[in-house]
Write an enzyme that holds these catalytic residues in place. Structure first.
Site, mmCIF file in Angstrom:
data_model
loop_
_atom_site.group_PDB
_atom_site.id
_atom_site.type_symbol
_atom_site.label_atom_id
_atom_site.label_comp_id
_atom_site.label_asym_id
_atom_site.label_seq_id
_atom_site.Cartn_x
_atom_site.Cartn_y
_atom_site.Cartn_z
ATOM 1 N N LYS A 26 16.196 -1.600 -5.067
ATOM 2 C CA LYS A 26 14.950 -2.367 -5.220
ATOM 3 C C LYS A 26 14.348 -2.091 -6.606
ATOM 4 C CE LYS A 26 11.742 -5.216 -3.923
ATOM 5 N NZ LYS A 26 10.552 -5.108 -3.139
ATOM 6 N N GLU A 64 2.319 -1.416 -12.004
ATOM 7 C CA GLU A 64 3.181 -0.339 -11.497
ATOM 8 C C GLU A 64 4.306 -0.003 -12.499
ATOM 9 O OE1 GLU A 64 2.999 -0.337 -6.751
ATOM 10 O OE2 GLU A 64 3.893 -2.181 -7.498
ATOM 11 N N GLY A 108 -0.556 -4.207 3.495
ATOM 12 C CA GLY A 108 -1.268 -3.534 4.589
ATOM 13 C C GLY A 108 -1.692 -4.528 5.660
ATOM 14 N N ALA A 132 3.941 -11.277 0.223
ATOM 15 C CA ALA A 132 2.620 -11.418 0.846
ATOM 16 C C ALA A 132 1.557 -11.507 -0.231
ATOM 17 C CB ALA A 132 2.339 -10.217 1.738
HETATM 18 N N1 LIG Z 1 2.765 -8.044 -1.993
HETATM 19 C C1 LIG Z 1 4.075 -8.149 -1.898
HETATM 20 O O1 LIG Z 1 4.617 -9.246 -1.662
HETATM 21 C C2 LIG Z 1 4.972 -6.934 -2.026
HETATM 22 C C3 LIG Z 1 4.462 -5.691 -2.376
HETATM 23 N N2 LIG Z 1 5.306 -4.609 -2.441
HETATM 24 C C4 LIG Z 1 4.797 -3.290 -2.806
HETATM 25 O O2 LIG Z 1 3.897 -2.831 -1.787
HETATM 26 C C5 LIG Z 1 2.862 -2.023 -2.363
HETATM 27 C C6 LIG Z 1 1.510 -2.621 -1.966
HETATM 28 O O3 LIG Z 1 1.407 -3.909 -2.577
HETATM 29 P P1 LIG Z 1 0.260 -4.967 -2.233
HETATM 30 O O4 LIG Z 1 -0.148 -4.849 -0.814
HETATM 31 O O5 LIG Z 1 0.721 -6.260 -2.757
HETATM 32 O O6 LIG Z 1 -0.941 -4.411 -3.152
HETATM 33 P P2 LIG Z 1 -2.487 -4.792 -3.074
HETATM 34 O O7 LIG Z 1 -3.046 -4.509 -4.422
HETATM 35 O O8 LIG Z 1 -2.672 -6.128 -2.456
HETATM 36 O O9 LIG Z 1 -3.053 -3.730 -2.025
HETATM 37 C C7 LIG Z 1 -3.251 -2.380 -2.276
HETATM 38 C C8 LIG Z 1 -4.432 -1.947 -1.419
HETATM 39 O O10 LIG Z 1 -4.589 -0.539 -1.498
HETATM 40 C C9 LIG Z 1 -5.985 -0.291 -1.428
HETATM 41 N N3 LIG Z 1 -6.278 1.082 -1.855
HETATM 42 C C10 LIG Z 1 -6.218 1.614 -3.090
HETATM 43 N N4 LIG Z 1 -6.541 2.919 -3.026
HETATM 44 C C11 LIG Z 1 -6.804 3.206 -1.738
HETATM 45 C C12 LIG Z 1 -7.192 4.376 -1.033
HETATM 46 N N5 LIG Z 1 -7.377 5.539 -1.658
HETATM 47 N N6 LIG Z 1 -7.374 4.315 0.306
HETATM 48 C C13 LIG Z 1 -7.214 3.156 0.965
HETATM 49 N N7 LIG Z 1 -6.849 2.013 0.346
HETATM 50 C C14 LIG Z 1 -6.647 2.039 -0.973
HETATM 51 C C15 LIG Z 1 -6.593 -1.363 -2.324
HETATM 52 O O11 LIG Z 1 -7.963 -1.462 -2.044
HETATM 53 P P3 LIG Z 1 -8.926 -2.546 -2.754
HETATM 54 O O12 LIG Z 1 -8.707 -3.826 -1.994
HETATM 55 O O13 LIG Z 1 -10.252 -1.962 -2.527
HETATM 56 O O14 LIG Z 1 -8.492 -2.623 -4.184
HETATM 57 C C16 LIG Z 1 -5.774 -2.571 -1.877
HETATM 58 O O15 LIG Z 1 -6.366 -3.201 -0.768
HETATM 59 C C17 LIG Z 1 3.116 -2.030 -3.877
HETATM 60 O O16 LIG Z 1 3.838 -0.885 -4.249
HETATM 61 C C18 LIG Z 1 3.971 -3.282 -4.097
HETATM 62 O O17 LIG Z 1 4.793 -3.176 -5.237
HETATM 63 C C19 LIG Z 1 6.633 -4.703 -2.124
HETATM 64 C C20 LIG Z 1 7.172 -5.914 -1.794
HETATM 65 C C21 LIG Z 1 6.405 -7.126 -1.732
HETATM 66 C C1 LIG Z 2 10.832 -8.943 -5.500
HETATM 67 C C2 LIG Z 2 9.599 -9.234 -6.322
HETATM 68 C C3 LIG Z 2 9.958 -9.378 -7.765
HETATM 69 C C4 LIG Z 2 9.059 -10.531 -5.776
HETATM 70 O O1 LIG Z 2 8.037 -11.090 -6.520
HETATM 71 C C5 LIG Z 2 8.618 -8.094 -6.133
HETATM 72 O O2 LIG Z 2 8.899 -7.151 -5.426
HETATM 73 C C6 LIG Z 2 7.334 -8.020 -6.876
HETATM 74 O O3 LIG Z 2 6.796 -9.037 -7.292
HETATM 75 O O4 LIG Z 2 6.844 -6.887 -7.022
#
Ligand SMILES: NC(=O)C1=CN([C@@H]2O[C@H](COP(=O)(O)OP(=O)(O)OC[C@H]3O[C@@H](n4cnc5c(N)ncnc54)[C@H](OP(=O)(O)O)[C@@H]3O)[C@@H](O)[C@H]2O)C=CC1
Ligand SMILES: CC(C)(CO)C(=O)C(=O)O
Length: 301
Positions: free
Chosen positions: A183, A262, A13, A128
Site C-alpha cells: 500500500k 501524510e 472513522g 470515503a
Molecule cells: N479516506 C479514504 O478514502 C482513505 C483513507 N485512508 C487512510 O485512513 C486514515 C484516516 O483517513 P481519513 O479518515 O480520510 O482522514 P480524515 O482527515 O477524514 O479523518 C481523521 C479524523 O481524525 C480526527 N482526529 C485527529 N486527532 C484526533 C484525536 N487526537 N482524537 C480523536 N480524533 C482525532 C480528526 O478530527 P477533526 O475532524 O476534528 O479534524 C478527523 O476527524 C489516513 O491515514 C488515510 O491515509 C486509507 C484509505 C482510504
Molecule cells: C489509493 C488512494 C491513492 C486513493 O485515492 C489513497 O489511498 C489515497 O488517496 O490516500
C-alpha cells in the site's frame, strides 16, 4: 458482538462506525471536537444515499473514558498518531487489541512498543469522503485487509470473522508487513504526484510524461522496500488509478485545503529507509521536498 471504540470521526472513522454498527457491534466513536460530539449525539451517523440514521455512543477525546474495549480502531491520520499513542501509553484509551488503519509506515515503530497488547494493521481499500460531522460518502467499495503486528494469530483470525460482513468485508492477511509495504508503494506513487500536478488519480495515466515519473517513483520504492513482484505491483497501481479515476487523492485534498499531509509517513519513510540502506532516491526526495515546500505555503497556522 464486539465492543469497539473508533478513534477519529473522519471519513474512515465514520465509514467503519456505520458498517460495524449495522453488523450489530457495539460502537463508540471518540472524536476530537465538541461540535462533532453534539452533532452525532443529536442525529446519529449515516451514509449518503441511505435514509437510516444510526445511533452510536460518542465521546470526546479529552473525556475520561472509563470503559475498556475489546477493540480500538485508530482511524486518525498519521499526523495525529503521536497524540493517540500517548493516550494509549497513559492508559486513557484501553482495549485488548488495537487496529491501526493508516496509509504509510511512519507509525509502525511507535505502535510496536505497546506492552501486553495485541496490535493489528489494516489496509483499507475503500474510498470515503466525509460530507459533514455525522455523514460520510462511500466513494469506493473495497475491503479491509488485516494482519498481525503483535499478539496471537488465532485471536486475530477469530476477530476478523466477527467483524466481516457482506457489505463490509474484512480479510485476514498472513503477512502484515507485506500488505502495508504494497500500500505504501501505491501511495508513494499516486499521492505526491496528484497533489503536485493537481490532478485526479485517473489523469496520471492519460499522459506518457506523468507515467514516466510514476515509474521512477515506483522503481525507487520497490528497491528500498525490497519488494520483488514488480509486474503485479505496477498492474495494481494502474488498476487503482483507473478504479479511483475521479477521486482526488488524500494528499491532493490535504494540500488543497491547507491541512498537514501524510508525506512524512509515505515518501519520508522511504527516504529514511533508503538512507539506512545507502540507496539513492532522487525522485522520491524531489516529491517529498516539493510537497513540504507547497505545504509551507498552503498550511493554515
Ligand atoms: N479516506 C479514504 O478514502 C482513505 C483513507 N485512508 C487512510 O485512513 C486514515 C484516516 O483517513 P481519513 O479518515 O480520510 O482522514 P480524515 O482527515 O477524514 O479523518 C481523521 C479524523 O481524525 C480526527 N482526529 C485527529 N486527532 C484526533 C484525536 N487526537 N482524537 C480523536 N480524533 C482525532 C480528526 O478530527 P477533526 O475532524 O476534528 O479534524 C478527523 O476527524 C489516513 O491515514 C488515510 O491515509 C486509507 C484509505 C482510504
Ligand atoms: C489509493 C488512494 C491513492 C486513493 O485515492 C489513497 O489511498 C489515497 O488517496 O490516500
Amino acid at each position: 458482538m464486539v465492543r469497539i471504540a473508533i478513534v477519529g470521526g473522519g471519513a474512515i472513522g465514520l465509514l467503519f462506525a456505520n458498517y460495524l454498527t449495522k453488523a450489530n457491534h457495539h460502537v463508540t466513536i471518540i472524536v476530537r471536537r465538541k461540535e462533532q460530539e453534539m452533532e452525532i449525539k443529536k442525529h446519529g451517523i449515516s451514509l449518503t444515499g441511505q435514509e437510516e440514521q444510526m445511533d452510536v455512543e460518542v465521546r470526546q477525546s479529552n473525556d475520561f473514558i472509563e470503559q475498556e474495549f475489546d477493540l480500538i480502531v485508530v482511524t486518525v491520520k498519521q499526523t495525529a498518531i503521536k497524540e493517540v499513542v500517548l493516550n494509549i501509553n497513559r492508559g486513557i484509551l484501553r482495549a485488548n487489541a488495537f487496529l491501526f488503519v493508516q496509509n504509510g509506515m511512519g507509525h509502525l515503530t511507535s505502535i510496536r512498543q505497546f506492552k501486553n497488547k495485541s496490535i493489528y494493521i489494516g489496509v483499507v481499500e475503500h474510498g470515503a469522503k466525509r460530507i459533514s460531522d455525522n455523514m460520510v460518502h462511500h466513494t469506493g467499495i473495497g475491503k479491509v485487509n488485516v494482519g498481525l503486528l503483535k499478539g496471537n494469530e488465532h485471536e486475530l483470525q477469530v476477530l476478523v470473522k466477527q467483524l466481516t460482513s457482506e457489505k463490509f468485508p474484512v480479510n485476514y492477511a498472513q503477512n502484515a508487513e507485506k500488505i502495508v509495504k504494497e500500500k505504501l508503494v501505491i501511495n508513494a506513487v499516486i499521492n505526491p504526484l496528484t497533489a503536485l500536478y493537481r490532478i485526479k488519480n485517473g489523469q496520471l495515466l492519460h499522459n506518457e510524461h506523468f507515467i514516466a515519473v510514476m515509474k521512477k517513483l515506483f522503481d525507487e520504492a520497490m528497491v528500498v522496500l525490497n519488494l520483488e513482484n514488480r509486474a503485479d505491483m505496477w498492474e495494481e497501481i494502474t488498476r487503482i488509478c483507473r478504479s479511483t479515476a475521479s477521486n482526488d487523492s488524500s494528499m491532493q485534498v490535504d494540500l488543497t485545503v491547507g491541512r498537514e499531509t501524510e508525506i512524512e509517513a509515505i515518501s519520508g519513510y522511504i527516504i529514511r529507509e533508503a538512507k539506512e540502506k545507502n540507496i539513492s532516491v532522487p525522485f522520491t526526495t524531489f516529491v517529498y521536498e516539493s510537497i513540504k515546500g507547497m505545504s509551507a505555503i498552503t498550511e493554515r497556522g
